[in-house]
Write a protein that holds these residues in place. Structure first.
Motif, PDB file in Angstrom:
ATOM      1  N   PHE A 297     -40.445 -14.674   0.471  1.00 23.10           N
ATOM      2  CA  PHE A 297     -39.955 -16.039   0.324  1.00 23.10           C
ATOM      3  C   PHE A 297     -38.812 -16.332   1.288  1.00 23.10           C
ATOM      4  N   LEU A 298     -37.818 -15.433   1.318  1.00 23.93           N
ATOM      5  CA  LEU A 298     -36.668 -15.654   2.203  1.00 23.93           C
ATOM      6  C   LEU A 298     -37.066 -15.563   3.679  1.00 23.93           C
ATOM      7  N   THR A 299     -37.973 -14.659   4.006  1.00 26.29           N
ATOM      8  CA  THR A 299     -38.462 -14.563   5.385  1.00 26.29           C
ATOM      9  C   THR A 299     -39.212 -15.829   5.771  1.00 26.29           C
ATOM     10  N   ALA A 300     -40.017 -16.358   4.847  1.00 29.16           N
ATOM     11  CA  ALA A 300     -40.733 -17.599   5.130  1.00 29.16           C
ATOM     12  C   ALA A 300     -39.761 -18.761   5.335  1.00 29.16           C
ATOM     13  N   LEU A 301     -38.719 -18.841   4.509  1.00 32.29           N
ATOM     14  CA  LEU A 301     -37.718 -19.895   4.692  1.00 32.29           C
ATOM     15  C   LEU A 301     -37.034 -19.769   6.056  1.00 32.29           C
ATOM     16  N   TRP A 302     -36.618 -18.547   6.392  1.00 33.19           N
ATOM     17  CA  TRP A 302     -35.951 -18.337   7.676  1.00 33.19           C
ATOM     18  C   TRP A 302     -36.912 -18.618   8.832  1.00 33.19           C
TER      19      TRP A 302
ATOM     20  N   GLN B 137     -34.727 -10.369  14.403  1.00 32.52           N
ATOM     21  CA  GLN B 137     -34.605 -11.064  13.123  1.00 32.52           C
ATOM     22  C   GLN B 137     -35.791 -10.723  12.225  1.00 32.52           C
ATOM     23  N   ALA B 138     -36.982 -10.755  12.798  1.00 25.28           N
ATOM     24  CA  ALA B 138     -38.191 -10.469  12.023  1.00 25.28           C
ATOM     25  C   ALA B 138     -38.187  -9.032  11.507  1.00 25.28           C
ATOM     26  N   LEU B 139     -37.823  -8.090  12.350  1.00 22.00           N
ATOM     27  CA  LEU B 139     -37.768  -6.698  11.918  1.00 22.00           C
ATOM     28  C   LEU B 139     -36.694  -6.480  10.856  1.00 22.00           C
ATOM     29  N   PHE B 140     -35.553  -7.155  11.002  1.00 20.38           N
ATOM     30  CA  PHE B 140     -34.494  -7.057  10.004  1.00 20.38           C
ATOM     31  C   PHE B 140     -34.981  -7.599   8.656  1.00 20.38           C
ATOM     32  N   CYS B 141     -35.677  -8.739   8.685  1.00 17.70           N
ATOM     33  CA  CYS B 141     -36.206  -9.328   7.451  1.00 17.70           C
ATOM     34  C   CYS B 141     -37.250  -8.428   6.795  1.00 17.70           C
ATOM     35  N   LEU B 142     -37.891  -7.586   7.569  1.00 18.79           N
ATOM     36  CA  LEU B 142     -38.874  -6.656   7.035  1.00 18.79           C
ATOM     37  C   LEU B 142     -38.228  -5.359   6.550  1.00 18.79           C
ATOM     38  N   LEU B 143     -37.315  -4.811   7.331  1.00 14.27           N
ATOM     39  CA  LEU B 143     -36.778  -3.478   7.047  1.00 14.27           C
ATOM     40  C   LEU B 143     -35.652  -3.447   6.018  1.00 14.27           C
TER      41      LEU B 143
ATOM     42  N   SER C 203     -42.168 -14.298  16.994  1.00 23.57           N
ATOM     43  CA  SER C 203     -42.418 -13.528  15.766  1.00 23.57           C
ATOM     44  C   SER C 203     -42.746 -14.406  14.562  1.00 23.57           C
ATOM     45  N   PHE C 204     -41.897 -15.375  14.252  1.00 26.07           N
ATOM     46  CA  PHE C 204     -42.090 -16.137  13.031  1.00 26.07           C
ATOM     47  C   PHE C 204     -43.229 -17.143  13.123  1.00 26.07           C
ATOM     48  N   SER C 205     -43.702 -17.429  14.304  1.00 25.02           N
ATOM     49  CA  SER C 205     -44.855 -18.307  14.426  1.00 25.02           C
ATOM     50  C   SER C 205     -46.102 -17.530  14.805  1.00 25.02           C
ATOM     51  N   SER C 206     -46.026 -16.222  14.765  1.00 27.90           N
ATOM     52  CA  SER C 206     -47.168 -15.380  15.073  1.00 27.90           C
ATOM     53  C   SER C 206     -47.911 -15.022  13.788  1.00 27.90           C
ATOM     54  N   LEU C 207     -49.186 -15.252  13.794  1.00 28.89           N
ATOM     55  CA  LEU C 207     -50.012 -14.893  12.647  1.00 28.89           C
ATOM     56  C   LEU C 207     -49.948 -13.390  12.390  1.00 28.89           C
ATOM     57  N   TRP C 208     -49.850 -12.602  13.451  1.00 29.35           N
ATOM     58  CA  TRP C 208     -49.806 -11.143  13.304  1.00 29.35           C
ATOM     59  C   TRP C 208     -48.577 -10.681  12.543  1.00 29.35           C
ATOM     60  N   PHE C 209     -47.445 -11.337  12.724  1.00 27.66           N
ATOM     61  CA  PHE C 209     -46.246 -10.963  11.965  1.00 27.66           C
ATOM     62  C   PHE C 209     -46.465 -11.194  10.475  1.00 27.66           C
ATOM     63  N   TRP C 210     -47.046 -12.331  10.119  1.00 24.88           N
ATOM     64  CA  TRP C 210     -47.237 -12.648   8.707  1.00 24.88           C
ATOM     65  C   TRP C 210     -48.283 -11.741   8.077  1.00 24.88           C
ATOM     66  N   ILE C 211     -49.302 -11.369   8.834  1.00 22.27           N
ATOM     67  CA  ILE C 211     -50.282 -10.403   8.329  1.00 22.27           C
ATOM     68  C   ILE C 211     -49.598  -9.055   8.105  1.00 22.27           C
ATOM     69  N   ALA C 212     -48.795  -8.621   9.074  1.00 26.69           N
ATOM     70  CA  ALA C 212     -48.084  -7.349   8.935  1.00 26.69           C
ATOM     71  C   ALA C 212     -47.132  -7.374   7.742  1.00 26.69           C
ATOM     72  N   LEU C 213     -46.453  -8.492   7.533  1.00 24.53           N
ATOM     73  CA  LEU C 213     -45.538  -8.620   6.398  1.00 24.53           C
ATOM     74  C   LEU C 213     -46.295  -8.506   5.077  1.00 24.53           C
ATOM     75  N   ALA C 214     -47.421  -9.211   4.966  1.00 26.00           N
ATOM     76  CA  ALA C 214     -48.218  -9.171   3.734  1.00 26.00           C
ATOM     77  C   ALA C 214     -48.798  -7.779   3.492  1.00 26.00           C
ATOM     78  N   VAL C 215     -49.310  -7.149   4.521  1.00 23.48           N
ATOM     79  CA  VAL C 215     -49.884  -5.805   4.375  1.00 23.48           C
ATOM     80  C   VAL C 215     -48.801  -4.796   4.009  1.00 23.48           C
ATOM     81  N   THR C 216     -47.637  -4.913   4.625  1.00 27.25           N
ATOM     82  CA  THR C 216     -46.539  -3.994   4.324  1.00 27.25           C
ATOM     83  C   THR C 216     -46.154  -4.064   2.860  1.00 27.25           C
ATOM     84  N   TRP C 217     -45.967  -5.263   2.327  1.00 26.93           N
ATOM     85  CA  TRP C 217     -45.554  -5.381   0.931  1.00 26.93           C
ATOM     86  C   TRP C 217     -46.682  -5.057  -0.027  1.00 26.93           C
ATOM     87  N   SER C 218     -47.911  -5.324   0.374  1.00 32.11           N
ATOM     88  CA  SER C 218     -49.051  -4.940  -0.458  1.00 32.11           C
ATOM     89  C   SER C 218     -49.135  -3.423  -0.582  1.00 32.11           C
ATOM     90  N   MET C 219     -48.972  -2.738   0.546  1.00 31.47           N
ATOM     91  CA  MET C 219     -49.018  -1.268   0.530  1.00 31.47           C
ATOM     92  C   MET C 219     -47.820  -0.695  -0.226  1.00 31.47           C
TER      93      MET C 219
END
Length: 175
Positions: A157-162, A104-110, A15-31
């Protein structure tokens, strides 16, 4: 040299090394920061600029979304809180106790999104209680958007650190 294997060694599919997770994170917060209480923020800016019909459209759209949000909270609020608490607890336990990276990734998002949802519910109640219109309504929507953006920046920021910690902890130690 086998290129596909080399690429998958450098970029693994967790998850944390997947480009798709970071795209999803950015799109989620943008929306999340664009749609304030279900209303696109460009409507707020247009209403402030033009007034008249644009301001009326904004007030009607906010009224519809506030009524909808408050109805959902009244009808199933306790069930939603219970389900969300269960889901977040399950993700936290799976992610941090059992070290499941997807959890962990879903928790950091939700978790931060649930905070934004609760604050949106409080804003909807303030709008309904004060029967806000005009500048007061736009101020409330701007404040909610600012809060959403602040939570989003902190969450990213915290998700990126983790995520960096998780990725670096998998590296073999030189020795």
């Amino acid at each position: 040299m086998d290129w596909p294997n080399a690429v998958f060694e450098v970029i693994d599919t967790r998850s944390f090394s997947s480009l798709w997770f970071w795209i999803a994170l950015a799109v989620t917060w943008s929306m999340a920061s664009h749609w304030v209480l279900g209303v696109p923020y460009d409507m707020v800016a247009r209403a402030a600029r033009r007034g008249g019909a644009a301001a009326h459209d904004l007030e009607e759209m906010v009224r519809i979304n506030v009524d909808r949000t408050l109805y959902i909270a009244r009808a199933g609020g306790l069930w939603l809180v219970g389900a969300l608490s269960f889901a977040l607890t399950m993700l936290a336990l799976l992610g941090f106790l059992y070290r499941v990276e997807v959890a962990q990734a879903l928790f950091c998002l939700l978790l931060p999104l649930s905070l934004v949802w609760v604050m949106g519910l409080r804003a909807a109640r303030r709008i309904r209680a004060g029967a806000l219109t005009g500048d007061a309504l736009r101020r409330e929507l701007r404040a909610q958007r600012l809060f959403t953006q602040a939570v989003g920046m902190l969450a990213i920021f915290l998700t990126a650190l983790w995520g960096m910690y998780q990725n670096l902890s998998r590296l073999p130690l030189a020795g």
